[in-house]
Design a protein around this motif. Structure first.
Motif, short mmCIF file in Angstrom:
data_model
loop_
_atom_site.label_atom_id
_atom_site.label_comp_id
_atom_site.label_asym_id
_atom_site.label_seq_id
_atom_site.Cartn_x
_atom_site.Cartn_y
_atom_site.Cartn_z
N UNK A 119 47.51 -18.94 37.30
CA UNK A 119 47.29 -19.26 35.88
C UNK A 119 48.60 -19.59 35.17
N UNK A 120 49.64 -18.78 35.45
CA UNK A 120 50.89 -18.93 34.70
C UNK A 120 51.76 -20.07 35.22
N UNK A 121 51.48 -20.53 36.46
CA UNK A 121 52.27 -21.61 37.04
C UNK A 121 52.23 -22.82 36.11
N UNK A 122 53.38 -23.24 35.67
CA UNK A 122 53.42 -24.42 34.81
C UNK A 122 53.32 -24.10 33.33
N UNK A 123 52.72 -22.95 32.98
CA UNK A 123 52.65 -22.59 31.55
C UNK A 123 54.01 -22.09 31.08
N UNK A 124 54.56 -21.13 31.84
CA UNK A 124 55.87 -20.60 31.47
C UNK A 124 56.94 -21.25 32.32
N UNK A 125 57.39 -22.41 31.93
CA UNK A 125 58.44 -23.06 32.70
C UNK A 125 59.77 -22.40 32.36
N UNK A 126 59.95 -22.06 31.11
CA UNK A 126 61.25 -21.52 30.70
C UNK A 126 61.08 -20.46 29.62
N UNK A 127 61.65 -19.28 29.87
CA UNK A 127 61.68 -18.23 28.86
C UNK A 127 62.97 -18.36 28.05
N UNK A 128 62.99 -17.82 26.80
CA UNK A 128 64.29 -17.66 26.14
C UNK A 128 65.16 -16.76 27.02
N UNK A 129 66.47 -17.02 27.11
CA UNK A 129 67.34 -16.29 28.04
C UNK A 129 67.24 -14.77 27.91
N UNK A 130 67.19 -14.24 26.68
CA UNK A 130 67.18 -12.78 26.53
C UNK A 130 65.88 -12.19 27.09
N UNK A 131 64.76 -12.86 26.86
CA UNK A 131 63.48 -12.39 27.39
C UNK A 131 63.50 -12.44 28.91
N UNK A 132 64.00 -13.55 29.46
CA UNK A 132 64.07 -13.69 30.92
C UNK A 132 64.94 -12.60 31.52
N UNK A 133 66.06 -12.31 30.87
CA UNK A 133 66.98 -11.28 31.35
C UNK A 133 66.32 -9.91 31.34
N UNK A 134 65.63 -9.60 30.22
CA UNK A 134 64.97 -8.29 30.11
C UNK A 134 63.87 -8.17 31.15
N UNK A 135 63.11 -9.25 31.37
CA UNK A 135 62.04 -9.23 32.37
C UNK A 135 62.61 -8.97 33.76
N UNK A 136 63.74 -9.62 34.05
CA UNK A 136 64.35 -9.47 35.37
C UNK A 136 64.76 -8.02 35.61
N UNK A 137 65.30 -7.36 34.57
CA UNK A 137 65.81 -6.00 34.73
C UNK A 137 64.71 -4.94 34.77
N UNK A 138 63.53 -5.29 34.23
CA UNK A 138 62.43 -4.30 34.20
C UNK A 138 62.16 -3.69 35.57
N UNK A 139 62.07 -4.55 36.59
CA UNK A 139 61.68 -4.08 37.92
C UNK A 139 62.70 -3.09 38.50
N UNK A 140 64.00 -3.46 38.59
CA UNK A 140 64.93 -2.47 39.14
C UNK A 140 65.00 -1.18 38.32
N UNK A 141 64.96 -1.26 36.99
CA UNK A 141 65.02 -0.04 36.18
C UNK A 141 63.81 0.84 36.48
N UNK A 142 62.63 0.21 36.58
CA UNK A 142 61.43 0.98 36.89
C UNK A 142 61.56 1.68 38.25
N UNK A 143 62.08 0.96 39.25
CA UNK A 143 62.22 1.57 40.58
C UNK A 143 63.19 2.75 40.55
N UNK A 144 64.30 2.60 39.82
CA UNK A 144 65.26 3.71 39.72
C UNK A 144 64.55 4.97 39.22
N UNK A 145 63.85 4.84 38.10
CA UNK A 145 63.25 6.03 37.48
C UNK A 145 62.10 6.57 38.33
N UNK A 146 61.20 5.69 38.79
CA UNK A 146 59.98 6.20 39.43
C UNK A 146 60.26 6.77 40.82
N UNK A 147 61.20 6.16 41.56
CA UNK A 147 61.47 6.67 42.91
C UNK A 147 62.18 8.02 42.81
#
Lengths: 111, 256
Positions: B160-188
């Motif tokens: 569904x999202x393929x092609x809809x979100x071609x480009x995020x604003x840089x700050x949003x893209x950066x925050x999205x990228x960091x969500x996963x590693x931060x989550x793994x640090x805390x949950x593991x």
């Protein structure tokens, strides 16, 4: 040959599916022989955790995309402070995620 | 009939409560990562159908990024296979470490092999956190409900999202990228029930980036296999004897 539409799918099946599921299947076979709380299981747990954290830690140190241009100290400070607050407040995952992301966004906006 | 009606219903209900896990924080974080993945696939020249297919058959996000990276670079099939398979060796200890908690005496091996396909970091953490709270004979249903649903939903998200979100604003893209590693640090960390796991956690965090600078081709292997083994040996021969030494005086006091 490589222009055919199915070629990409064949690459995904061989270099993607088989290349990953091979290890998952081996994991089932090995794991089936491990007893609860045997020494071997302790070692497998340690290796699995170190592997996952090495991958995760690399994402913070060497990110791709827009974060690649952000300073390393900002990423480390955001994660480090968030993790410290998480440890001090009873280890609730949402605390670490919230504090770290807020600090990262604040840092990216100021810089 | 293999199962009585009440058994069927309760397995189904455990499957459904596993499904409900997709509304949890980790699952939602992973979904945002897959929104990011669909943008990455588009930018790398991978088609919509190919991106969805890849999500279903490869599933693990790091393996897919590497596969796309080598395909976009025009690497030969054997080179793609080697890069992806080296990055996926970690699947073996990950799957092996949750198997003793997941299976029971009657679990058919084919079912475990099928379910293992849905193991990636998020479902691995989910298994560590929740399997012990589920009756042993319902754990496969519970895990399957979560992990299979998570894979299917993310395949839909990519489509569904393929092609809809071609480009995020840089700050949003950066925050999205960091969500996963931060989550793994805390949950593991939060789900670690053994000291050796916490030790391996710290060793992996330090050795991952360090090895990436020293030996970038096999960094994850060295950090994982070498670092994990170091953590295990240190725990077994240094930490555990010390704990026993500390514990023994109190045992003496308890004696009459």
């Amino acid at each position: 040959m490589s222009d055919a539409w199915w070629w990409t799918y064949l690459v995904i099946i061989i270099a993607g599916w088989l290349a990953t599921d091979l290890w998952r299947w081996l994991g089932v076979i090995v794991g089936n022989r491990l007893d609860d709380d045997s020494e071997a299981l302790q070692w497998v747990r340690a290796v699995a955790t170190a592997l996952v954290m090495a991958v995760t830690s690399k994402l913070v140190f060497f990110p791709t995309g827009t974060l690649a241009e952000s300073p390393l100290w900002l990423r480390l400070a955001a994660l480090g402070i968030g993790f410290l607050v998480f440890l001090l407040t009873g280890q609730r995952v949402i605390v670490c995620v919230g504090v770290s992301i807020a600090l990262l966004i604040a840092g990216l906006m100021v810089l | 009939m293999l199962f009585s009606p009440s058994d069927v219903r309760s397995s189904l209900s455990w499957f459904l409560s596993g499904m409900r896990g997709i509304l949890s924080l980790p699952a939602l974080i992973l979904m945002t990562s897959f929104v990011g993945f669909s943008a990455f696939a588009l930018e790398s020249g991978i088609g919509r159908g190919e991106a969805v297919f890849m999500t279903l058959v490869v599933w693990a996000l790091p393996a897919k990024m590497i596969l796309i990276g080598t395909m976009a670079g025009g690497a030969p099939l054997a080179a793609s296979f080697l890069a992806v398979t080296l990055s996926s060796i970690r699947m073996m200890p990950m799957v092996a470490s949750i198997m003793p908690d997941m299976k029971n005496d009657k679990s058919p091996t084919w079912l475990l092999l099928f379910l293992s396909h849905f193991v990636a970091i998020t479902s691995w953490v989910f298994a560590i956190q929740h399997l012990n709270d589920v009756p042993r004979d319902k754990r496969i249903a519970y895990f399957g409900g979560f992990a299979i649903t998570l894979t299917l939903i993310n395949a839909v998200i990519v489509g569904v999202c393929y092609g809809i979100v071609a480009q995020f604003p840089p700050i949003v893209a950066g925050a999205l990228f960091m969500l996963t590693p931060i989550y793994f640090f805390a949950s593991i960390w939060a789900s670690a029930r053994h000291d050796v796991v916490k030790l391996a956690f710290v060793v992996g965090v330090v050795m991952g980036p360090a090895m990436a600078m020293i030996e970038p081709e096999f960094d994850i292997l060295y950090a994982g296999l070498g670092g994990g083994t170091l953590a295990y040996l240190f725990d077994r021969y240094v930490l555990r004897p010390r704990r026993r030494a500390k514990a023994s005086p109190s045992v003496m006091e308890d004696m009459p």
